[in-house]
Design a protein around this motif. Structure first.
Motif, PDB file in Angstrom:
ATOM      1  N   ASP A 170       0.805  -1.226   0.000  1.00 41.05           N
ATOM      2  CA  ASP A 170       0.000   0.000   0.000  1.00 41.05           C
ATOM      3  C   ASP A 170       0.837   1.275   0.000  1.00 41.05           C
ATOM      4  O   ASP A 170       0.308   2.368   0.138  1.00 41.05           O
ATOM      5  CB  ASP A 170      -1.004   0.023   1.166  1.00 41.05           C
ATOM      6  N   THR A 171       2.160   1.107  -0.161  1.00 42.50           N
ATOM      7  CA  THR A 171       3.033   2.252  -0.390  1.00 42.50           C
ATOM      8  C   THR A 171       3.461   2.271  -1.854  1.00 42.50           C
ATOM      9  O   THR A 171       3.278   3.261  -2.545  1.00 42.50           O
ATOM     10  CB  THR A 171       4.260   2.211   0.543  1.00 42.50           C
ATOM     11  N   VAL A 172       3.999   1.152  -2.325  1.00 42.48           N
ATOM     12  CA  VAL A 172       4.330   1.048  -3.751  1.00 42.48           C
ATOM     13  C   VAL A 172       3.519  -0.044  -4.446  1.00 42.48           C
ATOM     14  O   VAL A 172       3.405  -0.051  -5.666  1.00 42.48           O
ATOM     15  CB  VAL A 172       5.838   0.796  -3.973  1.00 42.48           C
ATOM     16  N   LYS A 173       2.945  -0.981  -3.669  1.00 43.65           N
ATOM     17  CA  LYS A 173       2.132  -2.058  -4.233  1.00 43.65           C
ATOM     18  C   LYS A 173       0.727  -2.025  -3.651  1.00 43.65           C
ATOM     19  O   LYS A 173       0.556  -1.892  -2.441  1.00 43.65           O
ATOM     20  CB  LYS A 173       2.765  -3.430  -3.946  1.00 43.65           C
ATOM     21  N   HIS A 174      -0.261  -2.154  -4.507  1.00 40.94           N
ATOM     22  CA  HIS A 174      -1.658  -2.155  -4.075  1.00 40.94           C
ATOM     23  C   HIS A 174      -1.956  -3.458  -3.336  1.00 40.94           C
ATOM     24  O   HIS A 174      -1.854  -4.541  -3.914  1.00 40.94           O
ATOM     25  CB  HIS A 174      -2.579  -2.018  -5.287  1.00 40.94           C
ATOM     26  N   THR A 175      -2.316  -3.373  -2.036  1.00 38.32           N
ATOM     27  CA  THR A 175      -2.536  -4.567  -1.230  1.00 38.32           C
ATOM     28  C   THR A 175      -3.829  -4.514  -0.418  1.00 38.32           C
ATOM     29  O   THR A 175      -4.513  -5.512  -0.278  1.00 38.32           O
ATOM     30  CB  THR A 175      -1.358  -4.795  -0.259  1.00 38.32           C
ATOM     31  N   ALA A 178      -5.549  -3.222   5.301  1.00 37.03           N
ATOM     32  CA  ALA A 178      -6.528  -2.930   6.346  1.00 37.03           C
ATOM     33  C   ALA A 178      -7.686  -3.918   6.342  1.00 37.03           C
ATOM     34  O   ALA A 178      -8.377  -4.076   7.352  1.00 37.03           O
ATOM     35  CB  ALA A 178      -7.046  -1.506   6.194  1.00 37.03           C
ATOM     36  N   THR A 179      -7.941  -4.593   5.234  1.00 38.07           N
ATOM     37  CA  THR A 179      -9.036  -5.552   5.130  1.00 38.07           C
ATOM     38  C   THR A 179      -8.453  -6.931   4.887  1.00 38.07           C
ATOM     39  O   THR A 179      -7.831  -7.173   3.850  1.00 38.07           O
ATOM     40  CB  THR A 179      -9.985  -5.190   3.966  1.00 38.07           C
ATOM     41  N   ARG A 180      -8.640  -7.852   5.857  1.00 36.79           N
ATOM     42  CA  ARG A 180      -7.984  -9.155   5.771  1.00 36.79           C
ATOM     43  C   ARG A 180      -8.325  -9.901   4.480  1.00 36.79           C
ATOM     44  O   ARG A 180      -7.431 -10.423   3.800  1.00 36.79           O
ATOM     45  CB  ARG A 180      -8.363 -10.011   6.980  1.00 36.79           C
ATOM     46  N   LYS A 181      -9.588  -9.971   4.133  1.00 37.21           N
ATOM     47  CA  LYS A 181     -10.001 -10.718   2.949  1.00 37.21           C
ATOM     48  C   LYS A 181      -9.369 -10.130   1.689  1.00 37.21           C
ATOM     49  O   LYS A 181      -8.825 -10.849   0.850  1.00 37.21           O
ATOM     50  CB  LYS A 181     -11.525 -10.713   2.827  1.00 37.21           C
ATOM     51  N   ASP A 182      -9.419  -8.788   1.555  1.00 33.37           N
ATOM     52  CA  ASP A 182      -8.844  -8.141   0.373  1.00 33.37           C
ATOM     53  C   ASP A 182      -7.327  -8.293   0.350  1.00 33.37           C
ATOM     54  O   ASP A 182      -6.723  -8.509  -0.712  1.00 33.37           O
ATOM     55  CB  ASP A 182      -9.220  -6.661   0.343  1.00 33.37           C
ATOM     56  N   MET A 183      -6.701  -8.181   1.521  1.00 36.57           N
ATOM     57  CA  MET A 183      -5.249  -8.303   1.597  1.00 36.57           C
ATOM     58  C   MET A 183      -4.797  -9.685   1.140  1.00 36.57           C
ATOM     59  O   MET A 183      -3.872  -9.822   0.327  1.00 36.57           O
ATOM     60  CB  MET A 183      -4.772  -8.031   3.024  1.00 36.57           C
ATOM     61  N   LEU A 184      -5.473 -10.731   1.620  1.00 36.78           N
ATOM     62  CA  LEU A 184      -5.103 -12.084   1.230  1.00 36.78           C
ATOM     63  C   LEU A 184      -5.376 -12.330  -0.254  1.00 36.78           C
ATOM     64  O   LEU A 184      -4.572 -12.963  -0.953  1.00 36.78           O
ATOM     65  CB  LEU A 184      -5.859 -13.095   2.090  1.00 36.78           C
ATOM     66  N   ASN A 186      -5.474 -10.077  -2.693  1.00 38.83           N
ATOM     67  CA  ASN A 186      -4.504  -9.325  -3.490  1.00 38.83           C
ATOM     68  C   ASN A 186      -3.118  -9.946  -3.415  1.00 38.83           C
ATOM     69  O   ASN A 186      -2.287  -9.747  -4.308  1.00 38.83           O
ATOM     70  CB  ASN A 186      -4.455  -7.869  -3.025  1.00 38.83           C
ATOM     71  N   THR A 187      -2.864 -10.691  -2.344  1.00 39.16           N
ATOM     72  CA  THR A 187      -1.563 -11.340  -2.190  1.00 39.16           C
ATOM     73  C   THR A 187      -1.491 -12.647  -2.963  1.00 39.16           C
ATOM     74  O   THR A 187      -0.473 -12.942  -3.606  1.00 39.16           O
ATOM     75  CB  THR A 187      -1.279 -11.605  -0.696  1.00 39.16           C
ATOM     76  N   PHE A 188      -2.561 -13.449  -2.933  1.00 39.56           N
ATOM     77  CA  PHE A 188      -2.504 -14.801  -3.477  1.00 39.56           C
ATOM     78  C   PHE A 188      -3.265 -15.024  -4.779  1.00 39.56           C
ATOM     79  O   PHE A 188      -2.956 -15.958  -5.510  1.00 39.56           O
ATOM     80  CB  PHE A 188      -3.028 -15.792  -2.434  1.00 39.56           C
ATOM     81  N   LEU A 189      -4.264 -14.184  -5.072  1.00 49.11           N
ATOM     82  CA  LEU A 189      -5.127 -14.474  -6.214  1.00 49.11           C
ATOM     83  C   LEU A 189      -4.951 -13.546  -7.396  1.00 49.11           C
ATOM     84  O   LEU A 189      -5.159 -13.955  -8.547  1.00 49.11           O
ATOM     85  CB  LEU A 189      -6.602 -14.438  -5.780  1.00 49.11           C
ATOM     86  N   HIS A 190      -4.594 -12.300  -7.147  1.00 46.06           N
ATOM     87  CA  HIS A 190      -4.591 -11.304  -8.211  1.00 46.06           C
ATOM     88  C   HIS A 190      -3.169 -10.943  -8.636  1.00 46.06           C
ATOM     89  O   HIS A 190      -2.226 -11.051  -7.844  1.00 46.06           O
ATOM     90  CB  HIS A 190      -5.319 -10.037  -7.747  1.00 46.06           C
ATOM     91  N   GLU A 191      -3.039 -10.501  -9.862  1.00 47.39           N
ATOM     92  CA  GLU A 191      -1.748  -9.986 -10.316  1.00 47.39           C
ATOM     93  C   GLU A 191      -1.362  -8.776  -9.474  1.00 47.39           C
ATOM     94  O   GLU A 191      -2.199  -7.932  -9.150  1.00 47.39           O
ATOM     95  CB  GLU A 191      -1.830  -9.576 -11.793  1.00 47.39           C
ATOM     96  N   PHE A 192      -0.094  -8.689  -9.093  1.00 49.38           N
ATOM     97  CA  PHE A 192       0.372  -7.541  -8.330  1.00 49.38           C
ATOM     98  C   PHE A 192       0.278  -6.277  -9.179  1.00 49.38           C
ATOM     99  O   PHE A 192       0.533  -6.309 -10.384  1.00 49.38           O
ATOM    100  CB  PHE A 192       1.819  -7.734  -7.878  1.00 49.38           C
ATOM    101  N   ALA A 193      -0.066  -5.168  -8.534  1.00 50.01           N
ATOM    102  CA  ALA A 193      -0.154  -3.880  -9.233  1.00 50.01           C
ATOM    103  C   ALA A 193       0.496  -2.808  -8.376  1.00 50.01           C
ATOM    104  O   ALA A 193       0.345  -2.791  -7.147  1.00 50.01           O
ATOM    105  CB  ALA A 193      -1.617  -3.522  -9.514  1.00 50.01           C
ATOM    106  N   THR A 194       1.223  -1.910  -9.010  1.00 55.67           N
ATOM    107  CA  THR A 194       1.875  -0.828  -8.278  1.00 55.67           C
ATOM    108  C   THR A 194       0.904   0.331  -8.056  1.00 55.67           C
ATOM    109  O   THR A 194      -0.061   0.508  -8.800  1.00 55.67           O
ATOM    110  CB  THR A 194       3.109  -0.312  -9.033  1.00 55.67           C
ATOM    111  N   VAL A 195       1.178   1.107  -7.016  1.00 56.01           N
ATOM    112  CA  VAL A 195       0.399   2.309  -6.739  1.00 56.01           C
ATOM    113  C   VAL A 195       0.733   3.349  -7.805  1.00 56.01           C
ATOM    114  O   VAL A 195       1.921   3.616  -8.055  1.00 56.01           O
ATOM    115  CB  VAL A 195       0.721   2.848  -5.330  1.00 56.01           C
TER     116      VAL A 195
END
Length: 369
Positions: A170-175, A178-184, A186-195
């Motif tokens: 959440d500084t350089v990578k969209h994660t 603050a929300t556990r479900k979204d954090m997990l 974005n970490t395991f299911l979705h392609e990483f994206a930069t801020v």
């Protein structure tokens, strides 16, 4: 530590090594450079019950479908959490044409760390210039081809200059930590994206001579996909400082979700290693970055010249919180931002030209030379 022609890593053909990017700093007597060596030894394991249970629990927390669990993205991200991490391994590294045996063995989490003093004359021979920075490469010395990548990268960082200590999530990578479900997810299911805008900002600071250190609560198991993101998007290279989590620990998921770890210790070590360098700290409001950076600014007021916090909004973003976090830190020394474009005006202090006003937080600093 002296070269040892007989040194050899006692690794097996089915074991692999990941080498993490590190840094080197001048020896106190200026006789050479002290290189940091850091990596991990692991072995891929077949499907087993603990792995199946972990994936089942993780899928439930994320609300993932079986189709999502079958994607290449998920398989790549989960891999680091399901390998067998080998402790008790002896590690030897080859730097230039010399071999060194590291002190100690790999820990239970498979990781090894060590330092090697390389004389100046050797560094002058083996160092490579990449951009404006010098690097030294090293390799695992073993009977087998065990390292991926095959060489580790060590950046030579001068005694003085400017450094960026940056969070990742959440500084350089969209994660969305603050929300556990979204954090997990974005970490395991979705392609990483930069801020948006952060890559360009960091590239600008790199051109102005900054060295980078990425201090993050993400676990080491995510280093390889993160390094791919950095490489593909053009983020400046730098040392990584991540959190250790063992899959064999039954609380692995709780450890991963509980984002707090020893970030203060890692940052403090960097500041103490480079007492003559100036530091800009960049983080976000989703974790404890404001509080951690505030402590560092009070402990090292002459080194920490600026703090930037990406404000994510929500319940944690209150004036009371930030006022408390940065108590006794000059107002000019810290700044909230929501978009990277708000920081584009900020030029890093030119080496050797940091005035006392800037040391106290004068935000616009000097133009780059």
């Amino acid at each position: 530590m002296f070269p040892d022609e007989t040194a050899l890593s006692n690794l097996k053909d089915n074991e692999r090594v990941v080498l993490y990017p590190t840094y080197a700093y001048p020896a106190p007597d200026q006789s050479g450079w002290i290189l940091q060596v850091h990596g991990s030894v692991f072995e891929a394991v077949p499907e087993n019950l603990p792995r199946k249970i972990m994936i089942r629990v993780l899928a439930r927390l994320m609300g993932a479908t079986q189709e999502q669990l079958d994607t290449n993205v998920f398989r790549q991200r989960i891999l680091g959490f399901t390998v067998y991490q080998h402790g008790g391994k002896e590690i030897a590294v080859k730097i230039g044409d010399k071999v060194y045996q590291l002190r100690g063995k790999t820990k239970k989490n498979g990781q090894f760390r060590g330092t090697v003093l390389i004389p100046n004359e050797d560094v002058d021979t083996i160092a490579m210039t990449v951009g404006a920075a010098r690097h030294v490469r090293y390799a695992i010395h073993s009977k087998f081809d065990v390292a991926t990548p095959l060489e580790g990268l060590v950046k030579l960082i001068d005694r003085d200059g400017i450094s960026i200590i940056s969070d990742i999530d959440d500084t350089v990578k969209h994660t969305e930590v603050a929300t556990r479900k979204d954090m997990l997810a974005n970490t395991f299911l979705h392609e990483f994206a930069t801020v948006p805008g952060m890559v360009e900002l960091y590239q600008k600071w790199q051109q102005q001579g900054a060295a980078f250190h990425y201090v993050t609560s993400s676990p080491w198991q995510l280093f390889e996909p993160l390094s791919e993101l950095f490489r593909d998007q053009g983020l400046p290279d730098g040392s990584f400082h991540m959190k250790s989590v063992r899959f064999r620990d039954p609380t692995v998921l709780q450890l991963f979700i509980a984002r707090r770890w020893g970030k203060r210790k890692a940052i403090k070590q960097l500041l103490r290693t480079f007492p003559d360098r100036k530091f800009v700290l960049v983080g976000d409001s989703g974790e404890k970055d404001p509080e951690t950076y505030g402590v560092m600014a009070r402990k090292f007021p002459d080194q920490v010249v600026k703090i930037f916090i990406r404000d994510l909004g929500g319940k944690k973003s209150t004036d009371h919180r930030f006022t408390k976090a940065f108590k006794h830190v000059p107002e000019e020394k810290w700044q909230l931002f929501t978009c990277a474009s708000q920081l584009q005006h900020y030029n890093l202090p030119a080496s050797g030209e940091l005035s006392s006003a800037e040391a106290n937080g004068d935000g616009n600093s000097l133009p780059s030379s």
